[in-house]
Design a protein around this motif. Structure first.
Motif, PDB file in Angstrom:
ATOM      1  N   LEU A 140      15.547  -2.191  32.507  1.00 36.32           N
ATOM      2  CA  LEU A 140      14.992  -3.101  31.503  1.00 36.32           C
ATOM      3  C   LEU A 140      13.973  -2.387  30.627  1.00 36.32           C
ATOM      4  O   LEU A 140      13.983  -2.534  29.399  1.00 36.32           O
ATOM      5  N   LEU A 141      13.111  -1.606  31.238  1.00 38.47           N
ATOM      6  CA  LEU A 141      12.088  -0.888  30.478  1.00 38.47           C
ATOM      7  C   LEU A 141      12.733   0.112  29.512  1.00 38.47           C
ATOM      8  O   LEU A 141      12.313   0.228  28.352  1.00 38.47           O
ATOM      9  N   ALA A 142      13.752   0.833  29.987  1.00 41.94           N
ATOM     10  CA  ALA A 142      14.415   1.832  29.141  1.00 41.94           C
ATOM     11  C   ALA A 142      15.048   1.192  27.916  1.00 41.94           C
ATOM     12  O   ALA A 142      15.007   1.745  26.814  1.00 41.94           O
ATOM     13  N   VAL A 143      15.643   0.003  28.098  1.00 43.94           N
ATOM     14  CA  VAL A 143      16.299  -0.684  26.979  1.00 43.94           C
ATOM     15  C   VAL A 143      15.260  -1.335  26.067  1.00 43.94           C
ATOM     16  O   VAL A 143      15.321  -1.203  24.839  1.00 43.94           O
ATOM     17  N   ALA A 144      14.298  -2.044  26.645  1.00 39.07           N
ATOM     18  CA  ALA A 144      13.302  -2.756  25.836  1.00 39.07           C
ATOM     19  C   ALA A 144      12.450  -1.794  25.015  1.00 39.07           C
ATOM     20  O   ALA A 144      12.029  -2.127  23.903  1.00 39.07           O
ATOM     21  N   GLY A 145      12.208  -0.606  25.548  1.00 44.16           N
ATOM     22  CA  GLY A 145      11.408   0.373  24.810  1.00 44.16           C
ATOM     23  C   GLY A 145      12.021   0.771  23.484  1.00 44.16           C
ATOM     24  O   GLY A 145      11.304   1.132  22.538  1.00 44.16           O
ATOM     25  N   THR A 146      13.342   0.687  23.374  1.00 40.04           N
ATOM     26  CA  THR A 146      14.008   1.112  22.142  1.00 40.04           C
ATOM     27  C   THR A 146      13.866   0.098  21.016  1.00 40.04           C
ATOM     28  O   THR A 146      14.211   0.404  19.866  1.00 40.04           O
ATOM     29  N   ILE A 147      13.371  -1.104  21.303  1.00 48.30           N
ATOM     30  CA  ILE A 147      13.138  -2.083  20.232  1.00 48.30           C
ATOM     31  C   ILE A 147      12.143  -1.526  19.221  1.00 48.30           C
ATOM     32  O   ILE A 147      12.160  -1.893  18.039  1.00 48.30           O
ATOM     33  N   ALA A 148      11.283  -0.600  19.662  1.00 45.57           N
ATOM     34  CA  ALA A 148      10.307   0.014  18.755  1.00 45.57           C
ATOM     35  C   ALA A 148      10.981   0.651  17.546  1.00 45.57           C
ATOM     36  O   ALA A 148      10.383   0.712  16.460  1.00 45.57           O
ATOM     37  N   LEU A 149      12.223   1.121  17.713  1.00 41.18           N
ATOM     38  CA  LEU A 149      12.901   1.800  16.608  1.00 41.18           C
ATOM     39  C   LEU A 149      13.293   0.848  15.489  1.00 41.18           C
ATOM     40  O   LEU A 149      13.581   1.291  14.369  1.00 41.18           O
TER      41      LEU A 149
END
Length: 431
Positions: A140-149
């Protein structure tokens, strides 16, 4: 066909373990030499230098340093607490908090890696204590972190603006609704997982006093994106100027308001930002040299002729575009993948009379997926380290999360208004 030779050689060299910078340069020089194209080697050097000269790229090291400041300076902790107080009562509450925290922090950092590291160090211990598996927490963290892009201060948006000539101001508006759509899709998965596993049925609702305290503490952190993004959207300052303001604001908040950062740590943060920025700039220069070869040898024209045979309708081109970007992203990080693919796909998108802002958002959303897909996913490895989970264990939990994000990518692809409506609305108000 030169395009197949060029990318075939590049992938062979890259998959052999050669660093990306040298893979690009060896491929470029090797193709010129092997096929007797007759281009002087001095041209490669000049193209490399020209690739890193544009003034807009000055914003890259500044945004990277601002991300370092905010990740280490207490901003992430306040954002997580603010999200917990507001949304922790939902089923899968800690997962929901993780997604919302990553989205909000992404609005001030613009970096998926900084987002993942800053939020992950705060939420993963709590998720594991609540009963979440290490694999799901890391996935979840790995996927949610990409929202920053997809958030307004996105570094990939800055690079795309440089490549395409599209206004960074417009791009920063275009990514906001897709980012919110991605967050909602992940929240749905978190609520489903919380109910299904029974590990997180939600906390008690917070009292008004708790909400006020969390809002007051997070106020300076939440104010930053309003100042920076508002300045860009209203045209008060440029992206490069906004990056400098982000650094200045980050220093004041971290050193003097939250006081979670000391002066003695600043040199190390500067060094970290310098190393990251230097790596990015070297890759930008190398891909600039390859992009020059692609242009001068009319590789894009060859690709256009082939795609016009395979994809005769815009929707077919968009599907092929998504597939190519997803496959490219498996092996290459988003920034170099964008620098390599944009010179090929942008002329084709123009042939189909597509909006370049829409294409930029679709490209960024696709390449964000690369950050959590093995074997080279940046946020995947950061999350794995923080959660102390194996890649195999994380991958088993990635599928529902990836299905959610891919679904959003398809929505963004085939409903251009998700990307183009907000910029047009805001710009119409300012005219």
């Amino acid at each position: 066909m030169l395009a197949l030779t060029l990318f075939g050689v590049f992938f062979l060299i890259a998959l052999a373990g050669v660093p990306l910078l040298f893979s690009i340069l060896v491929t470029t020089v090797g193709i010129i030499w092997a096929q007797n194209l007759g281009h002087p080697m001095e041209t490669i050097f000049l193209s490399f230098i020209a690739g890193v000269e544009p003034f807009i790229l000055l914003a890259v090291p500044l945004f990277v340093f601002a991300g370092e400041l905010l990740a280490q300076g207490g901003v992430g902790k306040r954002i997580v607490e603010f999200a917990r107080v507001l949304f922790g009562w939902l089923p899968g509450g800690l997962g929901v908090v993780t997604v919302i925290s990553c989205t909000m922090f992404g609005g001030v950092s613009g970096s998926a890696i900084a987002d993942t590291a800053a939020i992950g160090s705060l939420v993963i211990p709590s998720m594991i204590a609540r009963g979440y598996s290490r694999g799901f927490a890391a996935a979840l963290l790995a996927v949610a972190g990409t929202i920053a892009l997809l958030m307004p201060l996105s570094i990939p948006f800055l690079i795309y603006a440089f490549i395409s000539g599209v206004s960074m101001r417009t791009l920063s508006m275009a990514g906001l609704l897709p980012a919110i759509a991605s967050a909602i899709a992940l929240i749905v998965v978190c609520m489903w997982h919380g109910k299904k596993s029974g590990c997180d049925t939600g906390e008690d609702r917070s009292t008004p006093k708790e909400i006020w305290t969390a809002t007051r503490d997070a106020g300076p952190a939440l104010l930053m994106p309003i100042i920076i993004i508002g300045g860009i959207w209203t045209g008060v300052f440029t992206p490069s100027e906004s990056a400098a303001i982000a650094v200045f604001y980050g220093l004041i908040v971290s050193l003097f308001y939250y006081k979670d950062l000391s002066w003695r740590r600043i040199p190390q943060l500067l060094l970290n930002a310098f190393i990251t920025s230097a790596t990015v700039m070297l890759v930008i220069g190398a891909t600039g040299a390859m992009a020059w070869l692609i242009t001068v040898e009319q590789v894009a024209v060859q690709m256009a002729a082939w795609i016009q045979v395979v994809a005769t309708e815009p929707w077919m081109f968009l599907m092929l575009f998504n597939i190519c970007l997803l496959l490219l992203g498996i092996f290459i990080e988003p920034l170099p993948a964008m620098l390599l693919s944009a010179p090929l796909f942008l002329p084709l998108a123009k042939h189909f009379e597509m909006d370049m802002v829409h294409i930029g958002v679709v490209m960024t959303a696709n390449l964000a997926i690369a950050l959590y897909t093995p074997p080279v996913g940046g946020t995947l490895f950061v999350a794995a380290k923080l959660a102390k989970a194996g890649i195999g264990e994380i991958t088993r939990h990635l599928w529902p999360l990836m299905a959610a994000t891919v679904s959003v990518v398809l929505l963004i692809t085939y409903i251009p208004a998700l990307s183009t409506w907000l910029p047009r609305f805001i710009l119409s108000l300012s005219n």
